[in-house]
Design a protein around this motif. Sequence first.
Motif, mmCIF file in Angstrom:
data_model
loop_
_atom_site.group_PDB
_atom_site.id
_atom_site.type_symbol
_atom_site.label_atom_id
_atom_site.label_comp_id
_atom_site.label_asym_id
_atom_site.label_seq_id
_atom_site.Cartn_x
_atom_site.Cartn_y
_atom_site.Cartn_z
ATOM 1 N N VAL A 1 65.297 8.191 22.528
ATOM 2 C CA VAL A 1 64.470 6.996 22.374
ATOM 3 C C VAL A 1 63.411 7.266 21.301
ATOM 4 C CG1 VAL A 1 62.915 5.397 23.549
ATOM 5 C CG2 VAL A 1 64.841 6.417 24.793
ATOM 6 N N PRO A 2 63.247 6.373 20.335
ATOM 7 C CA PRO A 2 62.234 6.586 19.297
ATOM 8 C C PRO A 2 60.836 6.745 19.887
ATOM 9 C CG PRO A 2 63.701 4.783 18.695
ATOM 10 C CD PRO A 2 64.016 5.134 20.115
ATOM 11 N N ALA A 3 60.010 7.501 19.194
ATOM 12 C CA ALA A 3 58.640 7.716 19.653
ATOM 13 C C ALA A 3 57.906 6.388 19.792
ATOM 14 C CB ALA A 3 57.906 8.630 18.674
ATOM 15 N N HIS A 4 57.085 6.289 20.818
ATOM 16 C CA HIS A 4 56.263 5.107 21.106
ATOM 17 C C HIS A 4 57.094 3.893 21.543
ATOM 18 C CE1 HIS A 4 53.206 7.547 19.225
ATOM 19 N NE2 HIS A 4 53.807 7.489 18.045
ATOM 20 N N GLN A 5 58.372 4.089 21.789
ATOM 21 C CA GLN A 5 59.214 2.997 22.275
ATOM 22 C C GLN A 5 59.301 3.061 23.801
ATOM 23 O OE1 GLN A 5 61.121 0.258 20.879
ATOM 24 N NE2 GLN A 5 61.173 -0.112 23.095
ATOM 25 N N THR A 6 59.000 1.956 24.450
ATOM 26 C CA THR A 6 59.103 1.875 25.901
ATOM 27 C C THR A 6 60.518 1.455 26.288
ATOM 28 O OG1 THR A 6 56.778 1.233 26.077
ATOM 29 C CG2 THR A 6 58.183 0.801 27.989
ATOM 30 N N VAL A 7 61.067 2.116 27.275
ATOM 31 C CA VAL A 7 62.402 1.743 27.742
ATOM 32 C C VAL A 7 62.259 0.581 28.724
ATOM 33 C CG1 VAL A 7 64.535 2.535 28.864
ATOM 34 C CG2 VAL A 7 63.203 4.123 27.466
ATOM 35 N N ASN A 8 62.174 -0.622 28.155
ATOM 36 C CA ASN A 8 62.112 -1.824 28.981
ATOM 37 C C ASN A 8 63.506 -2.443 29.085
ATOM 38 O OD1 ASN A 8 62.481 -3.012 26.442
ATOM 39 N ND2 ASN A 8 60.275 -3.410 26.196
#
Length: 325
Positions: free
Chosen positions: A187-194
Motif C-alpha cells: 500500500v502506498p505511503a499515507h494511503q488508508t485502506v478504506n
Amino acid sequence: MLDQADIKPSVCRTLVFKWHKRFSDGWTSVEDDPGRGRKTIIEENLILRVKNVIESDRRHTVQEISAVVGISTGTVHTILTEHLNMCRVSARWIPRLLSVNDKAKRVRLSRNFLRRHASEGDSFINKIITTDETWLFYFDPETKQQSSAWKRKSSPPPQKAKLRQSSRKNMFIFFMDIQGMLLIHAVPAHQTVNADYYSKVIRRDLLHAVRKKRPGTNLAEMILHQDNAPAHRAETTILELDLLGLERVEHAPYSPDLAPMDFKVFPTVKSQLRGRKFDNIDELKYATRSIVSKLDKKWYRDVYDEWIRRHKLCIKHKGEFFEKM
C-alpha cells in the motif's frame, strides 16, 4: 583386643550397641523401620485459613500467605500443593474475552465450513482465496528466543544490546490460495485502506494476478475469505464483490486463530524479516517476496489442512480460543 589392634572401626560404638539390642529383641535387619523420622502434622484450621486467604485473592504469593497466616513458607507450599491440590500458573493471553454469542457464532461458522468441506471435498477449499492486511517494519529486532545460541558451561552467556522496533513501516495486503501466494500488494505511503481502495485492489490487482498465475480460472468461480475489518464489510466492498461474482465465506468475529494469514503466513514472514534493516520500500518488498517465493505448494496445502483442523478444535472447545494443535 579391638582397642589394641591397628584397625579403625567403620561404625561408632553407639550404633553397635543399638544393633545388639535389636538383635536381642529378635530383629534380623539393620535397616531403619519404615516411616521413621519426623512427621509434620498440619491442623485443619491452618488449611482452612490458607484456603480463605487464597480464595480472597488468587494472586497472593507464598510469602504473602505466610505473613498473613503466620506459618512458614514451606508449610504454606505443602498446604497449597498437597492438601488443596493447587498450582500457580500464568494467565493465558487471548485476542479478546469472548461473549456467549461470540463463542456460539464461532462454533456455528466452523460447523458450516466443515459441513461444506465434507459435502464438496477438496473442490471447496481449492477455490478459496484468503486475504488480510498487516504492517511490515523497516526494522524489527529479533526476539530473545531467536537470539539464543549454544554455549559451553564454562563460557559466559552472549550479550546483545536491546533494540527498538523502527517507527517506519508499510502496510501490505496478501492474497493466497491453496496453490500459493497470488498477490502481495504494498500500500502506498499515507494511503488508508478504506473500502474504495480495497475494492480497487481486488478489481485491478487481484483479478490480474488470478489471470496470470491461474490461467483458465474465472474469478467468479473462486470464494473469498476475509476477516471483518471495516474495509472488508463495507457496503461498497460487498457491492464490488457481487459485481465480480465473487462468493464469500463468512469469518467469525475476533478469530485470528481461524484465519490462515494470522496463524501461519504472517508469523512465518515476520520471523524471517526480524533482525534485518531496510532503507526503502523496494528493499522491504523484495525481501518479503523472496521469503514467500521459497514456500512450496506442500507448505500452502499444509496451511489449509491446518485451517480445517482448527475449525474442528473450535467446535471441540465450544468456541473458546485454543493454544495447541
